[in-house]
Motif scaffolding. Structure first.
Motif, PDB file in Angstrom:
ATOM      1  N   GLU A   1       0.970  -1.157  -0.229  1.00 57.16           N
ATOM      2  CA  GLU A   1       0.022  -0.010  -0.016  1.00 57.16           C
ATOM      3  C   GLU A   1       1.033   1.298  -0.076  1.00 57.16           C
ATOM      4  OE1 GLU A   1      -2.457   1.805   3.518  1.00 57.16           O
ATOM      5  OE2 GLU A   1      -3.937   0.279   2.223  1.00 57.16           O
TER       6      GLU A   1
ATOM      7  N   LYS B   1       0.719   5.860  -0.890  1.00 56.00           N
ATOM      8  CA  LYS B   1       0.217   7.186  -1.064  1.00 56.00           C
ATOM      9  C   LYS B   1       0.553   7.631  -2.546  1.00 56.00           C
ATOM     10  CE  LYS B   1      -0.859   7.697   3.275  1.00 56.00           C
ATOM     11  NZ  LYS B   1      -2.490   7.512   3.777  1.00 56.00           N
TER      12      LYS B   1
ATOM     13  N   ARG C   1      -1.315  10.564  -5.493  1.00 53.73           N
ATOM     14  CA  ARG C   1      -1.976  11.795  -5.523  1.00 53.73           C
ATOM     15  C   ARG C   1      -3.135  11.733  -6.617  1.00 53.73           C
ATOM     16  NH1 ARG C   1      -1.123  15.888  -2.251  1.00 53.73           N
ATOM     17  NH2 ARG C   1       1.107  15.985  -1.272  1.00 53.73           N
ATOM     18  N   ASN C   2      -4.210  12.586  -6.484  1.00 51.33           N
ATOM     19  CA  ASN C   2      -5.166  12.424  -7.659  1.00 51.33           C
ATOM     20  C   ASN C   2      -4.673  13.433  -8.549  1.00 51.33           C
ATOM     21  OD1 ASN C   2      -7.381  13.138  -9.474  1.00 51.33           O
ATOM     22  ND2 ASN C   2      -8.774  12.634  -7.994  1.00 51.33           N
TER      23      ASN C   2
ATOM     24  N   GLU D   1      -5.278  15.949  -4.450  1.00 53.66           N
ATOM     25  CA  GLU D   1      -5.836  15.283  -3.354  1.00 53.66           C
ATOM     26  C   GLU D   1      -5.022  14.024  -3.138  1.00 53.66           C
ATOM     27  OE1 GLU D   1      -9.736  13.179  -1.210  1.00 53.66           O
ATOM     28  OE2 GLU D   1      -9.845  14.037  -3.289  1.00 53.66           O
ATOM     29  N   GLU D   2      -4.389  13.748  -1.810  1.00 50.87           N
ATOM     30  CA  GLU D   2      -3.553  12.777  -1.341  1.00 50.87           C
ATOM     31  C   GLU D   2      -4.611  11.566  -1.486  1.00 50.87           C
ATOM     32  OE1 GLU D   2      -1.200  11.584   2.350  1.00 50.87           O
ATOM     33  OE2 GLU D   2       0.108  12.765   0.882  1.00 50.87           O
ATOM     34  N   ILE D   3      -4.341  10.391  -1.986  1.00 53.45           N
ATOM     35  CA  ILE D   3      -5.056   9.321  -1.684  1.00 53.45           C
ATOM     36  C   ILE D   3      -4.292   7.888  -1.539  1.00 53.45           C
ATOM     37  CG2 ILE D   3      -6.739   9.961  -3.397  1.00 53.45           C
ATOM     38  CD1 ILE D   3      -5.487   8.271  -5.756  1.00 53.45           C
ATOM     39  N   THR D   4      -4.895   6.844  -0.897  1.00 49.83           N
ATOM     40  CA  THR D   4      -4.117   5.866  -0.572  1.00 49.83           C
ATOM     41  C   THR D   4      -4.336   4.601  -1.583  1.00 49.83           C
ATOM     42  OG1 THR D   4      -4.463   6.246   1.650  1.00 49.83           O
ATOM     43  CG2 THR D   4      -3.772   4.111   1.152  1.00 49.83           C
ATOM     44  N   ILE D   5      -3.145   4.176  -2.350  1.00 50.33           N
ATOM     45  CA  ILE D   5      -3.392   3.343  -3.290  1.00 50.33           C
ATOM     46  C   ILE D   5      -3.142   1.971  -2.681  1.00 50.33           C
ATOM     47  CG2 ILE D   5      -2.320   2.360  -5.501  1.00 50.33           C
ATOM     48  CD1 ILE D   5      -1.289   5.253  -6.036  1.00 50.33           C
TER      49      ILE D   5
END
Length: 90
Positions: free
Chosen positions: A57, A59, A61-62, A67-71
């Motif tokens: 997993e 971090k 960004r969109n 926006e920061e997202i979790t992959i």
């Protein structure tokens, strides 16, 4: 080259029907998929090795919003070309 072209090449080179060549290719793909799914690798000397890779997993960004997202963690199949294949291409 797509699957249809590859099946035709296999059939011609092996002197088998298109139906038999399709079965052989499908069987090969299924065997590689089933084997790598269990975590084992498939090594074809001179051609290459198919193996399972796990991505943790992370971090990200969109790109549209920033926006920061979790992959999520994921698994993927990788292929590493063998010496003979590398030499044939070079």
């Amino acid at each position: 080259m797509n699957k249809k072209d590859l099946v035709a090449k296999i059939a011609k080179d092996s002197d088998v029907t298109l139906r038999d060549a399709t079965k052989m290719l499908d069987s090969f793909c299924a065997a590689v998929g089933e084997t790598t799914k269990t975590g084992e690798s498939v090594a074809l000397v001179g051609f290459g090795t198919f193996s399972l890779t796990e991505r943790s997993e992370r971090k990200g960004r969109n790109p549209q919003t920033g926006e920061e997202i979790t992959i999520a963690a994921s698994k993927s199949v990788t292929f590493k070309a063998g010496k003979a294949l590398k030499e044939a291409v070079s």
